[in-house]
Design a protein around this motif. Structure first.
Motif, PDB file in Angstrom:
ATOM      1  N   LYS A 150      32.508  65.983 -27.806  1.00  0.00           N
ATOM      2  CA  LYS A 150      32.328  64.755 -28.276  1.00  0.00           C
ATOM      3  C   LYS A 150      33.636  64.226 -28.679  1.00  0.00           C
ATOM      4  CE  LYS A 150      27.443  65.005 -29.711  1.00  0.00           C
ATOM      5  NZ  LYS A 150      26.573  64.959 -30.704  1.00  0.00           N
ATOM      6  N   PRO A 151      34.062  62.636 -28.782  1.00  0.00           N
ATOM      7  CA  PRO A 151      35.246  62.124 -29.141  1.00  0.00           C
ATOM      8  C   PRO A 151      35.597  62.278 -30.716  1.00  0.00           C
ATOM      9  CG  PRO A 151      33.590  60.483 -28.553  1.00  0.00           C
ATOM     10  CD  PRO A 151      32.815  61.720 -28.445  1.00  0.00           C
ATOM     11  N   LEU A 152      36.841  62.750 -30.730  1.00  0.00           N
ATOM     12  CA  LEU A 152      37.093  63.040 -32.423  1.00  0.00           C
ATOM     13  C   LEU A 152      37.670  61.600 -32.814  1.00  0.00           C
ATOM     14  CD1 LEU A 152      38.883  66.232 -31.352  1.00  0.00           C
ATOM     15  CD2 LEU A 152      37.476  66.152 -33.275  1.00  0.00           C
ATOM     16  N   LEU A 153      38.009  60.813 -31.966  1.00  0.00           N
ATOM     17  CA  LEU A 153      38.774  59.395 -32.437  1.00  0.00           C
ATOM     18  C   LEU A 153      38.104  58.214 -31.554  1.00  0.00           C
ATOM     19  CD1 LEU A 153      42.273  59.855 -32.533  1.00  0.00           C
ATOM     20  CD2 LEU A 153      40.711  59.918 -34.589  1.00  0.00           C
ATOM     21  N   LEU A 154      37.864  56.991 -31.797  1.00  0.00           N
ATOM     22  CA  LEU A 154      37.421  56.046 -31.010  1.00  0.00           C
ATOM     23  C   LEU A 154      38.638  55.655 -30.150  1.00  0.00           C
ATOM     24  CD1 LEU A 154      35.555  54.093 -33.493  1.00  0.00           C
ATOM     25  CD2 LEU A 154      34.473  55.529 -31.869  1.00  0.00           C
ATOM     26  N   PRO A 155      38.129  55.107 -29.034  1.00  0.00           N
ATOM     27  CA  PRO A 155      39.249  54.824 -28.106  1.00  0.00           C
ATOM     28  C   PRO A 155      40.417  53.931 -28.598  1.00  0.00           C
ATOM     29  CG  PRO A 155      37.118  54.293 -26.991  1.00  0.00           C
ATOM     30  CD  PRO A 155      36.919  54.656 -28.533  1.00  0.00           C
ATOM     31  N   HIS A 156      40.185  52.980 -29.423  1.00  0.00           N
ATOM     32  CA  HIS A 156      41.274  52.019 -30.029  1.00  0.00           C
ATOM     33  C   HIS A 156      41.827  52.733 -31.422  1.00  0.00           C
ATOM     34  CE1 HIS A 156      37.737  51.464 -32.762  1.00  0.00           C
ATOM     35  NE2 HIS A 156      38.694  51.045 -33.689  1.00  0.00           N
ATOM     36  N   GLN A 157      41.583  53.993 -31.774  1.00  0.00           N
ATOM     37  CA  GLN A 157      41.866  54.586 -32.791  1.00  0.00           C
ATOM     38  C   GLN A 157      43.335  55.448 -32.354  1.00  0.00           C
ATOM     39  OE1 GLN A 157      38.665  56.555 -34.516  1.00  0.00           O
ATOM     40  NE2 GLN A 157      39.112  55.606 -36.502  1.00  0.00           N
ATOM     41  N   ARG A 158      44.239  55.675 -33.260  1.00  0.00           N
ATOM     42  CA  ARG A 158      45.410  56.567 -33.207  1.00  0.00           C
ATOM     43  C   ARG A 158      45.953  57.407 -34.299  1.00  0.00           C
ATOM     44  NH1 ARG A 158      44.180  57.113 -28.518  1.00  0.00           N
ATOM     45  NH2 ARG A 158      45.187  55.839 -26.645  1.00  0.00           N
ATOM     46  N   LEU A 159      46.488  58.330 -34.181  1.00  0.00           N
ATOM     47  CA  LEU A 159      46.853  59.037 -35.451  1.00  0.00           C
ATOM     48  C   LEU A 159      48.148  58.670 -35.940  1.00  0.00           C
ATOM     49  CD1 LEU A 159      45.723  62.742 -34.453  1.00  0.00           C
ATOM     50  CD2 LEU A 159      44.284  61.184 -35.921  1.00  0.00           C
ATOM     51  N   ASN A 160      48.477  58.786 -36.998  1.00  0.00           N
ATOM     52  CA  ASN A 160      49.737  58.133 -37.565  1.00  0.00           C
ATOM     53  C   ASN A 160      51.125  58.606 -36.829  1.00  0.00           C
ATOM     54  OD1 ASN A 160      48.373  56.438 -39.561  1.00  0.00           O
ATOM     55  ND2 ASN A 160      48.243  58.061 -40.851  1.00  0.00           N
ATOM     56  N   PHE A 161      50.942  59.959 -36.843  1.00  0.00           N
ATOM     57  CA  PHE A 161      52.373  60.410 -36.115  1.00  0.00           C
ATOM     58  C   PHE A 161      52.210  61.479 -34.924  1.00  0.00           C
ATOM     59  CE2 PHE A 161      52.660  60.236 -40.949  1.00  0.00           C
ATOM     60  CZ  PHE A 161      53.565  59.311 -40.737  1.00  0.00           C
ATOM     61  N   PHE A 162      53.253  61.366 -34.065  1.00  0.00           N
ATOM     62  CA  PHE A 162      53.014  62.054 -32.883  1.00  0.00           C
ATOM     63  C   PHE A 162      52.727  63.518 -33.165  1.00  0.00           C
ATOM     64  CE2 PHE A 162      55.980  59.067 -30.729  1.00  0.00           C
ATOM     65  CZ  PHE A 162      54.926  58.411 -30.058  1.00  0.00           C
ATOM     66  N   SER A 163      53.099  63.994 -34.263  1.00  0.00           N
ATOM     67  CA  SER A 163      52.811  65.441 -34.441  1.00  0.00           C
ATOM     68  C   SER A 163      51.465  65.761 -34.933  1.00  0.00           C
ATOM     69  CB  SER A 163      53.834  66.013 -35.513  1.00  0.00           C
ATOM     70  OG  SER A 163      53.796  65.135 -36.937  1.00  0.00           O
ATOM     71  N   ASP A 164      50.751  64.696 -35.566  1.00  0.00           N
ATOM     72  CA  ASP A 164      49.297  64.867 -35.919  1.00  0.00           C
ATOM     73  C   ASP A 164      48.284  65.283 -34.788  1.00  0.00           C
ATOM     74  OD1 ASP A 164      49.931  64.132 -38.531  1.00  0.00           O
ATOM     75  OD2 ASP A 164      49.375  61.963 -37.939  1.00  0.00           O
ATOM     76  N   TYR A 165      48.817  65.210 -33.638  1.00  0.00           N
ATOM     77  CA  TYR A 165      47.782  65.531 -32.356  1.00  0.00           C
ATOM     78  C   TYR A 165      48.025  67.049 -32.019  1.00  0.00           C
ATOM     79  CZ  TYR A 165      47.134  60.637 -31.413  1.00  0.00           C
ATOM     80  OH  TYR A 165      46.889  59.388 -31.538  1.00  0.00           O
TER      81      TYR A 165
END
Length: 99
Positions: A55-70
């Motif tokens: 299942k999706p952890l984020l909605l398609p329009h959502q992004r995490l704050n920093f590249f390293s968060d992924y």
């Protein structure tokens, strides 16, 4: 390295799910990134799914704050499994295109 920086003609990595080409032109290869550069730039919702329940952890329009968060271990809001959900094997996410 050329295909990772998007300057090698005819050579590219393409997402297996949405067919978009990898564009690493904003990266400076050879520097020391402390995160997974492929996880940090998800191109479609398939790349944002839980490794366990899919299942999706984020909605398609959502992004995490920093590249390293992924590249951090997170808990799935649906099944509760803690994992590095955005970090996926390169062969799972991308196809190589060579002339």
């Amino acid at each position: 390295m050329g295909c990772l920086e998007a300057w090698a003609p005819g050579r590219r990595l393409r997402c297996r799910f949405c067919s978009s080409a990898w564009d690493g032109s904003s990266l400076i290869l050879g520097t020391m990134y402390s995160y997974d550069i492929f996880a940090a730039m998800p191109c479609c919702t398939e790349r944002l799914k839980c490794n366990s329940c899919t299942k999706p952890l984020l909605l398609p329009h959502q992004r995490l704050n920093f590249f390293s968060d992924y590249s951090h271990k997170v808990a799935c809001p649906h099944c509760g499994i803690q994992d590095w959900h955005f970090v996926k094997p390169l062969g799972y996410c991308y196809n190589r295109e060579w002339p």
